[in-house]
Write a protein that holds these residues in place. Structure first.
Motif, mmCIF file in Angstrom:
data_model
loop_
_atom_site.group_PDB
_atom_site.id
_atom_site.type_symbol
_atom_site.label_atom_id
_atom_site.label_comp_id
_atom_site.label_asym_id
_atom_site.label_seq_id
_atom_site.Cartn_x
_atom_site.Cartn_y
_atom_site.Cartn_z
ATOM 1 N N ARG A 1 -10.427 0.603 -2.270
ATOM 2 C CA ARG A 1 -11.611 1.189 -3.274
ATOM 3 C C ARG A 1 -11.647 2.469 -3.390
ATOM 4 O O ARG A 1 -11.546 3.365 -4.488
ATOM 5 C CB ARG A 1 -12.870 0.738 -2.615
ATOM 6 N N ALA A 2 -11.228 3.090 -2.315
ATOM 7 C CA ALA A 2 -11.276 4.911 -2.283
ATOM 8 C C ALA A 2 -10.091 5.099 -3.117
ATOM 9 O O ALA A 2 -10.164 6.427 -3.847
ATOM 10 C CB ALA A 2 -11.065 5.189 -1.154
ATOM 11 N N ILE A 3 -8.824 4.752 -3.199
ATOM 12 C CA ILE A 3 -7.797 5.206 -4.048
ATOM 13 C C ILE A 3 -7.635 4.739 -5.291
ATOM 14 O O ILE A 3 -6.718 4.886 -6.225
ATOM 15 C CB ILE A 3 -6.316 5.056 -3.185
ATOM 16 N N ALA B 1 0.635 9.334 -5.919
ATOM 17 C CA ALA B 1 1.008 10.832 -5.702
ATOM 18 C C ALA B 1 1.728 11.233 -6.915
ATOM 19 O O ALA B 1 1.819 12.775 -7.247
ATOM 20 C CB ALA B 1 2.064 10.906 -4.498
ATOM 21 N N ARG B 2 2.301 10.388 -7.607
ATOM 22 C CA ARG B 2 2.794 10.896 -9.182
ATOM 23 C C ARG B 2 1.857 11.214 -10.078
ATOM 24 O O ARG B 2 2.145 11.095 -11.421
ATOM 25 C CB ARG B 2 4.130 10.126 -9.486
ATOM 26 N N GLY B 3 0.445 10.830 -9.907
ATOM 27 C CA GLY B 3 -0.495 11.021 -10.984
ATOM 28 C C GLY B 3 -1.174 9.794 -11.508
ATOM 29 O O GLY B 3 -2.033 9.727 -12.263
ATOM 30 N N GLY B 4 -0.362 8.664 -11.037
ATOM 31 C CA GLY B 4 -0.766 7.234 -11.966
ATOM 32 C C GLY B 4 -2.119 7.020 -11.468
ATOM 33 O O GLY B 4 -2.627 7.302 -10.412
ATOM 34 N N LYS B 5 -2.881 6.303 -12.420
ATOM 35 C CA LYS B 5 -4.145 5.812 -12.076
ATOM 36 C C LYS B 5 -4.455 4.450 -11.761
ATOM 37 O O LYS B 5 -3.478 3.715 -12.343
ATOM 38 C CB LYS B 5 -5.093 5.988 -13.487
ATOM 39 N N VAL B 6 -4.962 4.141 -10.727
ATOM 40 C CA VAL B 6 -4.763 2.898 -10.024
ATOM 41 C C VAL B 6 -5.904 1.971 -10.449
ATOM 42 O O VAL B 6 -7.030 2.223 -10.252
ATOM 43 C CB VAL B 6 -4.658 2.989 -8.520
ATOM 44 N N ILE B 7 -5.262 0.740 -10.750
ATOM 45 C CA ILE B 7 -6.310 -0.621 -10.944
ATOM 46 C C ILE B 7 -5.937 -1.517 -9.892
ATOM 47 O O ILE B 7 -4.698 -1.824 -9.864
ATOM 48 C CB ILE B 7 -6.203 -1.073 -12.261
ATOM 49 N N SER B 8 -6.833 -1.798 -8.753
ATOM 50 C CA SER B 8 -6.128 -2.685 -7.785
ATOM 51 C C SER B 8 -7.008 -3.967 -7.528
ATOM 52 O O SER B 8 -8.102 -3.722 -7.797
ATOM 53 C CB SER B 8 -5.860 -1.855 -6.373
ATOM 54 N N ILE C 1 0.804 -1.194 -0.142
ATOM 55 C CA ILE C 1 0.190 -0.011 -0.113
ATOM 56 C C ILE C 1 0.712 1.352 0.030
ATOM 57 O O ILE C 1 0.812 2.313 -0.885
ATOM 58 C CB ILE C 1 -1.000 -0.133 1.346
ATOM 59 N N SER C 2 1.840 1.113 0.771
ATOM 60 C CA SER C 2 2.735 2.117 0.798
ATOM 61 C C SER C 2 3.383 2.551 -0.648
ATOM 62 O O SER C 2 3.638 3.781 -1.182
ATOM 63 C CB SER C 2 3.840 2.558 1.774
#
Ligand code: F6R
Length: 384
Positions: free
Chosen positions: A331-333, A314-321, A306-307
């Motif tokens: 879910r939130a991030i 924080a560098r703008g990447g869009k997250v698929i987790s 997670i860290s």
């Protein structure tokens, strides 16, 4: 033959719960939740395996494995990633050092294979040229060899001293799916059996692990529902410039496998990384056109993963987790959060790979590519 599915690949993705059940079935006792590896047949010809007395053969297998204090796993492509998962399983459970190598590297680097080594090869087709050459070389050097194949009586299967099978049924789609998950299931059985005979696992743990393994096929059924999800999400996902897949521990090979699937099917740039390696270079790639695919099931490395994810975001990447259960934080991030059911760390990988297979499949379909026969690739690589 596709039984109503649009592609063999999709059919094979859906066959995975059954394939995994078939891979486990010979080796586990569902009444006592114990493992006895069935008819490995060390030193027997492949034709004779069915006729072996299973009890006597298991005793023979134990004799052979008792003498092993180091394991090499050799394979190519997706089979190599299954081998990497095997490394985590065998080292953690049986406390034996495991080295995983790509067959084309292993065979040409004059590897040092100490006495008491087991050289295990993994090959769906059983005909991959480099893997075959590697097992021949290992035999010549005096190692005990064990193959995990899907195709029975294939060249690698015949060449090996001992034999395990994926039991997936024919895999036609060029991109390997059910052979991969079945192999991880077989490796679970092997690691548990090996750990028990080495005395590194107690009976209670064996029961717990076998129970979690037996639960996997029905858990997989639920994860297959992401089929519809990715069918819809594909038109958005294809706009990304690239995909960076990450994970730690046994999720690291899943990140590698996810990236390989996307490359070979959707022809998009994807890389698989150990999440801890991000700040050593790949962070520089990240901006809002880069998708971060994070494999983060709840396990002992979850907090660290997670860290890494937060740094990437924080560098703008869009997250698929991909995470375990209703994980509000993930879910939130995440732009897309895909849940797998709660499972033991030893079986998480069999579940987390499924959304990644479906994502690549639907991206490729959306882009109009031939999923069952990607350009430039062959199902069986019989030349080096
Ligand atoms: C990827 C894929 C390949 C194979 C590799 C090894 O989807 O299918 O990377 O895994 O060519 O093949 P086998 O397992 O037949 O030795």
């Amino acid at each position: 033959e596709k039984q109503g599915y649009t592609h063999y690949m999709l059919k094979e993705i859906y066959e995975q719960p059954r394939a995994v059940a078939a891979a486990i079935e010979p080796h586990v006792n569902p009444e006592f939740f114990s493992v006895a590896l069935k008819n490995i047949g060390f030193g027997q010809s492949v034709q004779k395996l069915e006729e072996l007395d299973s009890k006597a053969d298991w005793e023979k297998t134990k004799e052979v494995l008792k003498n092993i204090d180091r394991v090499f796993i050799i394979a190519c492509g997706t089979s190599n990633y299954a081998g990497m998962v095997g490394k985590y399983l065998i080292e953690q459970l049986a406390k034996v050092p495991v080295e995983v190598d790509i067959a084309s590297e292993f065979r040409y680097r004059n590897p040092v294979i100490p006495p008491k080594s087991l050289v295990m090869t993994i090959s769906q087709s059983g005909e991959t040229a480099d893997t075959l050459a590697a097992i021949r070389m290992a035999k010549e050097m005096g190692a005990t060899t064990l193959s995990i194949c899907n195709v029975r009586n294939s060249t690698i299967d015949r060449e090996a001293d001992g034999h395990l099978y994926m039991n997936s049924g024919p895999e036609i789609g060029v991109a390997s799916t059910k052979a991969f998950t079945s192999t991880m299931a077989v490796l679970n059985c092997f690691a548990i059996g090996f750990a028990r005979l080495r005395g590194t696992m107690d009976e209670a743990t064996e029961k717990e692990l076998v129970k979690s393994l037996l639960a996997v096929p029905s858990q997989m059924e639920g994860v297959l529902a992401y089929d519809k999800y990715f069918e819809e999400a594909a038109s958005k996902l294809k706009l990304f410039r690239g995909f960076l897949y990450m994970g730690r521990g046994s999720s690291f090979p899943i990140a590698m496998e996810g990236a390989l699937k996307l490359k070979e099917l959707a022809y998009m740039h994807a890389e698989g990384y150990a999440a801890g390696e991000m700040k050593h270079g790949p962070l520089a790639l990240i901006d809002e056109r880069m998708a971060i695919v994070m494999v983060a099931p709840t396990d002992h490395l979850y907090e660290k993963t997670i860290s890494n994810l937060e740094e990437a975001r924080a560098r703008g990447g869009k997250v698929i987790s991909i995470g375990t259960g209703d994980n509000e934080k993930l879910r939130a991030i995440s732009e897309h959060y895909l849940a797998i059911p709660k499972a033991h760390w030893t079986t998480n990988s069999i579940l987390t790979v499924i959304p990644l297979q479906l994502m690549s499949y639907h991206l490729a379909c959306n882009l109009g590519y031939d999923v069952d026969q990607p350009r430039n690739l062959a199902k069986s690589v019989t030349v080096e």
